[in-house]
Structures are given as structure tokens and as C-alpha cells.
Motif scaffolding. Structure first.
Motif, PDB file in Angstrom:
ATOM      1  N   GLY A  19       0.884  -1.270   0.167  1.00 11.84           N
ATOM      2  CA  GLY A  19       0.080  -0.165   0.142  1.00 11.84           C
ATOM      3  C   GLY A  19       0.927   1.219  -0.035  1.00 11.84           C
ATOM      4  N   LEU A  20       2.026   1.176   0.490  1.00  8.03           N
ATOM      5  CA  LEU A  20       2.689   2.403   0.430  1.00  8.03           C
ATOM      6  C   LEU A  20       3.194   3.091  -0.988  1.00  8.03           C
ATOM      7  CD1 LEU A  20       4.813   4.593   1.533  1.00  8.03           C
ATOM      8  CD2 LEU A  20       6.675   2.714   1.327  1.00  8.03           C
ATOM      9  N   ALA A  21       3.090   2.091  -2.039  1.00  5.08           N
ATOM     10  CA  ALA A  21       3.417   2.422  -3.341  1.00  5.08           C
ATOM     11  C   ALA A  21       1.987   3.229  -3.678  1.00  5.08           C
ATOM     12  CB  ALA A  21       3.761   1.309  -4.245  1.00  5.08           C
ATOM     13  N   LEU A 298      -9.727 -12.849  -1.225  1.00  7.36           N
ATOM     14  CA  LEU A 298      -8.838 -12.183  -0.125  1.00  7.36           C
ATOM     15  C   LEU A 298      -7.368 -11.899  -1.165  1.00  7.36           C
ATOM     16  CD1 LEU A 298      -7.663 -13.494   3.319  1.00  7.36           C
ATOM     17  CD2 LEU A 298      -5.997 -12.416   1.756  1.00  7.36           C
ATOM     18  N   ILE A 299      -6.822 -10.739  -1.204  1.00  6.93           N
ATOM     19  CA  ILE A 299      -5.907 -10.127  -1.810  1.00  6.93           C
ATOM     20  C   ILE A 299      -4.879  -9.600  -0.614  1.00  6.93           C
ATOM     21  CG2 ILE A 299      -4.677  -8.543  -3.513  1.00  6.93           C
ATOM     22  CD1 ILE A 299      -7.707  -8.485  -4.409  1.00  6.93           C
ATOM     23  N   GLY A 300      -3.363 -10.083  -0.529  1.00  7.25           N
ATOM     24  CA  GLY A 300      -2.508  -9.390   0.273  1.00  7.25           C
ATOM     25  C   GLY A 300      -1.308 -10.146   0.663  1.00  7.25           C
ATOM     26  N   ARG A 301      -0.289  -9.239   1.115  1.00  8.90           N
ATOM     27  CA  ARG A 301       0.992  -9.887   1.534  1.00  8.90           C
ATOM     28  C   ARG A 301       0.547 -11.144   2.479  1.00  8.90           C
ATOM     29  NH1 ARG A 301       3.829  -6.680   4.446  1.00  8.90           N
ATOM     30  NH2 ARG A 301       2.183  -5.531   5.029  1.00  8.90           N
ATOM     31  N   LEU A 302       1.034 -12.436   2.455  1.00  6.18           N
ATOM     32  CA  LEU A 302       0.909 -13.360   3.343  1.00  6.18           C
ATOM     33  C   LEU A 302       1.809 -13.262   4.462  1.00  6.18           C
ATOM     34  CD1 LEU A 302      -0.019 -16.165   0.614  1.00  6.18           C
ATOM     35  CD2 LEU A 302      -1.427 -14.654   1.738  1.00  6.18           C
ATOM     36  N   GLN A 305       0.664 -10.149  10.152  1.00  5.46           N
ATOM     37  CA  GLN A 305      -0.273  -8.942  10.240  1.00  5.46           C
ATOM     38  C   GLN A 305      -1.601  -9.201   9.643  1.00  5.46           C
ATOM     39  OE1 GLN A 305       1.301  -5.517   8.080  1.00  5.46           O
ATOM     40  NE2 GLN A 305      -0.594  -4.520   7.982  1.00  5.46           N
ATOM     41  N   LYS A 306      -1.608  -9.881   8.650  1.00 12.09           N
ATOM     42  CA  LYS A 306      -3.023  -9.753   7.990  1.00 12.09           C
ATOM     43  C   LYS A 306      -4.005 -10.778   8.430  1.00 12.09           C
ATOM     44  CE  LYS A 306      -1.399  -6.637   4.881  1.00 12.09           C
ATOM     45  NZ  LYS A 306      -1.939  -5.281   5.146  1.00 12.09           N
ATOM     46  N   GLY A 307      -3.605 -11.893   9.169  1.00 13.54           N
ATOM     47  CA  GLY A 307      -4.626 -12.624  10.057  1.00 13.54           C
ATOM     48  C   GLY A 307      -5.023 -13.716   9.216  1.00 13.54           C
ATOM     49  N   ILE A 354      -0.699 -18.116  -5.812  1.00 12.03           N
ATOM     50  CA  ILE A 354       0.559 -17.332  -5.122  1.00 12.03           C
ATOM     51  C   ILE A 354       1.245 -16.717  -6.183  1.00 12.03           C
ATOM     52  CG2 ILE A 354       2.499 -18.042  -3.810  1.00 12.03           C
ATOM     53  CD1 ILE A 354       0.067 -18.673  -2.369  1.00 12.03           C
ATOM     54  N   GLY A 355       1.492 -15.407  -5.679  1.00 12.62           N
ATOM     55  CA  GLY A 355       2.273 -14.394  -6.737  1.00 12.62           C
ATOM     56  C   GLY A 355       1.825 -13.158  -6.659  1.00 12.62           C
ATOM     57  N   TYR A 356       1.967 -12.206  -7.453  1.00 14.85           N
ATOM     58  CA  TYR A 356       1.799 -10.992  -7.517  1.00 14.85           C
ATOM     59  C   TYR A 356       1.077 -10.632  -8.669  1.00 14.85           C
ATOM     60  CZ  TYR A 356       1.564  -5.757  -7.069  1.00 14.85           C
ATOM     61  OH  TYR A 356       1.220  -4.545  -7.178  1.00 14.85           O
ATOM     62  N   ASN A 357      -0.119 -10.041  -8.782  1.00 17.67           N
ATOM     63  CA  ASN A 357      -0.867 -10.032 -10.064  1.00 17.67           C
ATOM     64  C   ASN A 357      -1.873  -8.938 -10.020  1.00 17.67           C
ATOM     65  OD1 ASN A 357      -2.555 -10.488 -12.386  1.00 17.67           O
ATOM     66  ND2 ASN A 357      -2.086 -12.635 -12.305  1.00 17.67           N
ATOM     67  N   GLU A 358      -1.374  -7.844 -10.496  1.00 14.93           N
ATOM     68  CA  GLU A 358      -2.401  -6.536 -10.504  1.00 14.93           C
ATOM     69  C   GLU A 358      -3.678  -6.620 -11.255  1.00 14.93           C
ATOM     70  OE1 GLU A 358      -0.622  -2.603 -10.961  1.00 14.93           O
ATOM     71  OE2 GLU A 358       0.973  -3.437  -9.693  1.00 14.93           O
ATOM     72  N   LEU A 360      -5.277  -9.716 -11.909  1.00 15.97           N
ATOM     73  CA  LEU A 360      -6.121 -10.453 -11.136  1.00 15.97           C
ATOM     74  C   LEU A 360      -6.596  -9.702 -10.006  1.00 15.97           C
ATOM     75  CD1 LEU A 360      -7.207 -13.275 -10.663  1.00 15.97           C
ATOM     76  CD2 LEU A 360      -5.063 -13.951  -9.841  1.00 15.97           C
ATOM     77  N   ALA A 361      -5.807  -8.937  -9.224  1.00 15.79           N
ATOM     78  CA  ALA A 361      -6.289  -8.211  -7.950  1.00 15.79           C
ATOM     79  C   ALA A 361      -7.564  -7.423  -8.289  1.00 15.79           C
ATOM     80  CB  ALA A 361      -5.188  -7.163  -7.332  1.00 15.79           C
ATOM     81  N   HIS A 362      -7.562  -6.829  -9.496  1.00 20.67           N
ATOM     82  CA  HIS A 362      -8.852  -6.044  -9.787  1.00 20.67           C
ATOM     83  C   HIS A 362      -9.864  -6.952 -10.092  1.00 20.67           C
ATOM     84  CE1 HIS A 362      -7.250  -1.849 -10.585  1.00 20.67           C
ATOM     85  NE2 HIS A 362      -5.916  -2.564 -10.354  1.00 20.67           N
ATOM     86  N   CYS A 380      -3.883   1.366   7.779  1.00 24.89           N
ATOM     87  CA  CYS A 380      -4.927   1.835   7.204  1.00 24.89           C
ATOM     88  C   CYS A 380      -5.657   0.604   6.393  1.00 24.89           C
ATOM     89  CB  CYS A 380      -4.421   3.054   6.220  1.00 24.89           C
ATOM     90  SG  CYS A 380      -6.064   3.641   5.293  1.00 24.89           S
ATOM     91  N   GLY A 381      -4.889   0.117   5.579  1.00 20.17           N
ATOM     92  CA  GLY A 381      -5.444  -0.782   4.496  1.00 20.17           C
ATOM     93  C   GLY A 381      -6.214  -0.130   3.465  1.00 20.17           C
ATOM     94  N   LEU A 382      -5.979  -0.747   2.251  1.00 21.79           N
ATOM     95  CA  LEU A 382      -6.622  -0.028   1.146  1.00 21.79           C
ATOM     96  C   LEU A 382      -7.528  -1.024   0.385  1.00 21.79           C
ATOM     97  CD1 LEU A 382      -3.027   1.464  -0.263  1.00 21.79           C
ATOM     98  CD2 LEU A 382      -4.942   2.746   0.920  1.00 21.79           C
ATOM     99  N   MET A 385     -11.205  -0.493   1.295  1.00 22.57           N
ATOM    100  CA  MET A 385     -11.698   0.639   0.503  1.00 22.57           C
ATOM    101  C   MET A 385     -11.955   0.108  -0.732  1.00 22.57           C
ATOM    102  SD  MET A 385     -10.059   3.955   2.198  1.00 22.57           S
ATOM    103  CE  MET A 385      -8.183   3.505   2.668  1.00 22.57           C
ATOM    104  N   TYR A 386     -11.047  -0.551  -1.582  1.00 23.21           N
ATOM    105  CA  TYR A 386     -11.407  -0.901  -3.083  1.00 23.21           C
ATOM    106  C   TYR A 386     -12.516  -1.675  -2.951  1.00 23.21           C
ATOM    107  CZ  TYR A 386      -6.396   0.507  -3.397  1.00 23.21           C
ATOM    108  OH  TYR A 386      -5.090   1.180  -3.359  1.00 23.21           O
ATOM    109  N   SER A 387     -12.688  -2.708  -2.051  1.00 21.82           N
ATOM    110  CA  SER A 387     -13.639  -3.698  -1.949  1.00 21.82           C
ATOM    111  C   SER A 387     -15.030  -2.893  -2.120  1.00 21.82           C
ATOM    112  CB  SER A 387     -13.716  -4.504  -0.727  1.00 21.82           C
ATOM    113  OG  SER A 387     -12.556  -4.991  -0.711  1.00 21.82           O
TER     114      SER A 387
END
Ligand code: ADP
Ligand code: GLC
Length: 477
Positions: A19-21, A298-302, A305-307, A354-358, A360-362, A380-382, A385-387
Motif C-alpha cells: 500500500g505504500l506504493a 482475499l488479496i494481500g501479503r501473506l 499482520q494480515k490474520g 500465489i504471486g503478485y498479479n495486478e 487479477l487483484a482488480h 490503514c489498509g486499502l 476501501m477498493y472492495s
């Protein structure tokens, strides 16, 4: 008009791990729209993409190294981005923090210390860029030495340090102090020293003129031992110069009416398009296509923190029900393996990518019905909000920015049409499960669900308000 130098270790769409980016790519745009002269500075990583190649502008000599500064622009804008070019540190495959295999860079302290020195030189207008900022806005530990170094300068610009996550502090052995050749005056218990270690984040927390964090609730939480990681005392001491300003989102990039990653776009008044995205997502991920079955995303860094552990504990029970679960993420290898085991066990219900895929995130934001974000802490978490913007109702733990952005569906919030998701307090699988069951109950009532979706989609998450809060802050310093 203020001249603002915005320092960040990552900026979307040039390079992103989290999210920093997103914030570094969107807050400067919002401030630019408020007619401020804002420029971004970041390292020139090999992985940078989506921008014009940097044009050489000058060379700065720090710690006996010649470092080039290249200039490019944030895409679709005329916002200048300065890239700190030092190939021995930054011209390697991998991301800003780890190599290609996910191993942290062994010299990460040297890398960001060099970056901080260059930012300080630019801040003092000693880099031949002929531009003297009024404010340096630093973000997270990678920029923490900037306020510390500038504290030793006369006639320096004002400094703001934003905490995006207290869990990452940039801690190094005491010997790093000498190895990085940092001025001795900074090494003290109320300076960069943290229990005999060198702490980059303390440079921001102890020396910045103002500290912000990315939600009002997190600003309170970090003053307590549970969330402060030993720095709660310092943060409480600085509470008169600490504010929580909620992140906004880029409402152009995250807009279901125009999203180029979706084959069918939709809006609050045309939710049929959302259903088409659901069917397509099921098909793409190899799940049975079924418009009626509740689909969780669910999308996120595993990471802890993310529970995700809470989700893993619930999966055996929820997988028995008519439901589907899709997850996109990467991180902790043991979490990745446990998730993949579940997918093998329940191929009809669970799809794990497993991976990073913009793109697919959308597509998950658009195709899912319910979004899981049971974070143990969340500055914060983004994604929640996107959801909401995509009519995908979030289930969140009531912490940090999740508490500030999701209104739990209760009889009174349903009646006054503020309900926009589901929240729970206890970081326990039973509490998450209870929230999931509540969501399923409402999901089965199509009319109520549609109203909830419309509430969520109508919420204001743009940067408009928060960017003007930052501007007020810059002006007050
Ligand atoms: P954090 O910064 O703690 O990771 P946020 O919710 O603030 O959490 O932001 C995460 C951002 O990273 C979101 O834009 C999210 O969509 C994105 N993201 C996280 N993991 C992935 C992934 N595996 N693929 C694509 N995007 C991801
Ligand atoms: C951090 C936090 C996240 C926040 C993001 C942007 O990565 O974990 O909660 O949304 O920064 O501020």
C-alpha cells in the motif's frame, strides 16, 4: 504554493510491493491538483517500469560515492520523479527489500542510508537541482534518517514523517552506526539508539517536526504497548505533534465503471455487470461457475499482520458450506503451503494463486461478493476501501484503518443506510466465523444485500479531504 519533496521507497506504478506504493503514487497527484509543487524521490531500482527512462540531471557525492540523479515523470502527469541512481546498490533484480528469491538484501541498511543522505542533500538544495523544498515528506523507516540528518542543518526545510507500519523499523546492530558513518550526535537514547541498536524509524519519530500515520485509530493504537513495538512511550511523548490522516484511494485506478482489467464494467445502478465478472473469475480460477454461491476473496501479503491464520483456522468449517474462496497473495512460505494444501483438498471451493498479479487483484475485487481482511493490526489498509467501491462487502477486524473505514451491518446502520460491511473485535477464528455467518445470512436476502452494496459503493474514499489535511499541515509548519 508549497514546494514539497516526497520521499518513498516505492511508488505505483513504477514499483510496488504494498500500500505504500499506492499512497506514494496517488497522494502527490492529489496535492498536485491542489496546485502544489510536489516532487517524488526514490531509488532507481532495476525493476522500475511504466515510466519514461530517467534523464540524467546531476551527480551528488556522498560518503565518497558518486550518485547520479535521473529525472522522469509520474505517468499521465507532469509530476517530477527523481531517481537516485547508484547501480551497485539498486541495479539488481528483485524488489526494494528482497532479492528475486525473497531473501532480504543483506546490505539493506547501506542502501537506504545512502538514499537518505541523497534526500537530505536535495532537501538542502546542494544537489544542483536548483529547487529548494519547503517541506520534506518522509515515509516509513527507509526514509527515517532524513529528519535526523536534517536536524543538524541550519535553515533546513520542515520535515514530516508518515508511519505506514510500525512493524517495520529498520533495526541494525550498533556497529552499523559507525559503518554507515552517521554523525555521532545522533546516537543517543532519545535519538537513533534503540536498546543498543540503530533504529532508522526513530530518526523519523524523534526528529521530524511532525509525525502522521495513516488512520486516526492507528494514531491512538501505536501509543499503546500492543501496537507500539516498544516505541509507544516516544509516540505518546510526541502526541501533540502526531496526527492520523486517513489514506485516500486513487479513484481513477480503482473504478468499476472504467477499470480496464475487467471485461464487464459496472456501477451501483447496474450490478449485473458485477455478476458477469464473478462468473468469469470462477472460470479463470477453475471453480464451478455459479452466480448464486457466495464468493469470498482475499488479496494481500501473506504475513502475520494480515490474520491469514484466522482464515486458515476457519477454512475447514466454511469449506463444508456452499461457498467459494479465492485468494491472491505471496509471502510467508509456510502460509503459502498450508493454503495450497486446502486448495488441493477442496478444489470445488477454494482457489489459491500465489504471486503478485495486478490485473487479477482488480478481477477479484470485482468478481467476489465478500472480501476478507481479518488483520491483527492494520495501519490503514486499502483493499477494504477498493472492495467497498467495487460493491464487494468487506469482513474486517475492528482495528486501525479498518475500524475507520468499514461500518458494521447492524440493525441501526442497516436502517440508516450507513452499513457497508462486517466487523469483529476479537482476533480469534470464532469471531471471524461469526462475522462470516452474519454476512451469509444477509447475502441470502438479495434486496438487503443490494442495498448494502449501494451503501458501500457510494462511500467517499477519494484523496480530496485527506490531501487538504496534509496541505494544512505543511502550511502550519
Ligand atoms: P499493505 O500495504 O499492508 O500490504 P494495503 O491494503 O494498504 O496493505 O495495500 C496492499 C496493496 O497491495 C493493495 O493495492 C493490494 O491490491 C496490493 N496487493 C497485495 N498483494 C498483492 C498481490 N499478490 N497481487 C496484486 N496486488 C497485491
Ligand atoms: C502499510 C500498511 C497498510 C497501509 C499502507 C499504506 O503497508 O500495512 O495498512 O494501508 O501502508 O499506508
Amino acid at each position: 504554493m508549497k514546494k514539497i519533496l516526497f520521499a518513498s521507497s516505492e511508488t505505483h506504478p513504477l514499483i510496488k510491493t504494498g500500500g505504500l506504493a499506492d499512497v506514494a503514487g496517488s497522494l502527490p497527484r492529489a496535492l498536485h491538483e491542489l496546485e502544489q509543487d510536489i516532487r517524488i524521490i526514490m531509488p532507481n531500482y532495476q525493476g522500475i517500469k511504466n515510466c519514461e527512462p530517467g534523464r540524467y540531471v546531476c551527480t551528488v557525492r556522498v560518503s565518497n560515492n558518486d550518485v547520479h540523479i535521473l529525472e522522469t515523470r509520474l505517468p499521465d502527469s507532469d509530476i517530477i520523479v527523481w531517481l537516485v541512481d547508484y547501480p551497485p546498490f539498486f541495479n539488481h533484480p528483485g524488489n526494494p527489500y528482497t532479492d528475486e528469491n525473497g531473501a532480504p538484501w543483506p546490505n539493506i541498511g547501506d542502501r537506504f542510508a545512502l538514499f537518505c543522505r541523497i534526500v537530505a542533500e536535495v532537501a538542502m538544495d546542494r544537489a544542483y537541482l536548483h529547487w529548494r523544498p519547503d517541506v520534506i515528506h518522509c515515509n516509513d523507516w527507509q526514509t527515517g534518517l532524513v529528519p535526523a540528518l536534517l536536524s543538524l542543518e541550519e535553515h533546513r526545510p520542515a520535515t514530516v514523517f508518515t508511519i505506514h507500519n510500525m512493524a517495520y523499523q529498520g533495526l541494525f546492530p550498533a556497529s552499523a552506526q559507525a559503518q554507515l558513518n552517521l554523525p555521532g550526535q545522533l546516537w543517543r537514547p532519545d535519538g537513533l539508539e534503540y536498546h543498543g541498536m540503530l533504529s532508522f524509524i526513530k530518526g523519523g519519530l524523534a526528529f521530524a517536526d511532525w509525525i502522521t500515520t495513516v488512520s486516526p485509530t492507528y494514531a491512538q493504537e501505536i501509543q499503546t504497548p500492543e501496537f507500539g513495538y516498544g516505541l509507544e512511550g516516544l509516540l505518546a511523548y510526541r502526541r501533540d505533534n502526531l496526527t492520523g490522516i486517513l489514506n485516500g484511494i486513487d479513484t481513477d485506478i480503482w473504478n468499476p465503471e472504467t477499470d480496464p482489467h475487467l471485461s464487464r464494467r459496472y456501477s451501483a445502478s447496474d450490478l449485473d455487470g458485477k455478476q458477469a465478472n464473478k462468473l468469469e473469475l470462477q472460470q479463470r480460477l477453475g471453480l464451478p461457475t455459479n452466480a448464486d454461491i457466495p464468493l469470498f476473496g482475499l488479496i494481500g501479503r501473506l504475513v502475520e499482520q494480515k490474520g491469514i491464520d484466522l482464515v486458515l483456522s476457519c477454512l475447514p468449517e466454511i469449506a463444508q458450506r456452499p461457498m467459494q474462496f479465492v485468494l491472491l497473495g505471496s509471502g510467508d512460505k509456510s502460509i503459502e503451503l498450508r493454503l495450497q494444501d486446502f486448495a488441493r483438498l477442496y478444489p470445488q471451493n477454494i482457489a489459491i494463486t500465489i504471486g503478485y498479479n495486478e490485473p487479477l487483484a482488480h478481477q477479484i475485487e470485482a468478481g467476489a461478493d465478500i472480501f476478507l481482511m481479518p488483520s491483527r493490526f492494520e495501519p490503514c489498509g486499502l483493499n477494504q476501501m477498493y472492495s467497498q467501491r467495487y460493491g464487494t462487502l468487506p469482513i474486517v477486524r475492528r482495528t486501525g484503518g479498518l475500524a475507520d473505514t468499514v461500518t458494521d451491518a447492524l440493525p441501526e446502520t442497516l436502517a440508516n443506510r450507513s452499513a457497508s460491511g462486517f466487523s469483529f473485535n476479537d482476533p480469534a477464528p470464532s469471531a471471524l466465523l461469526e462475522a462470516i455467518k452474519r454476512s451469509l445470512l444477509l447475502y441470502s436476502d438479495k434486496n438487503t444485500w443490494r442495498k448494502l452494496q449501494q451503501n458501500a459503493m457510494g462511500k467517499e474514499f477519494s484523496w480530496r479531504l485527506s490531501a487538504s489535511r496534509y496541505l494544512d499541515l505543511y502550511q502550519s509548519l
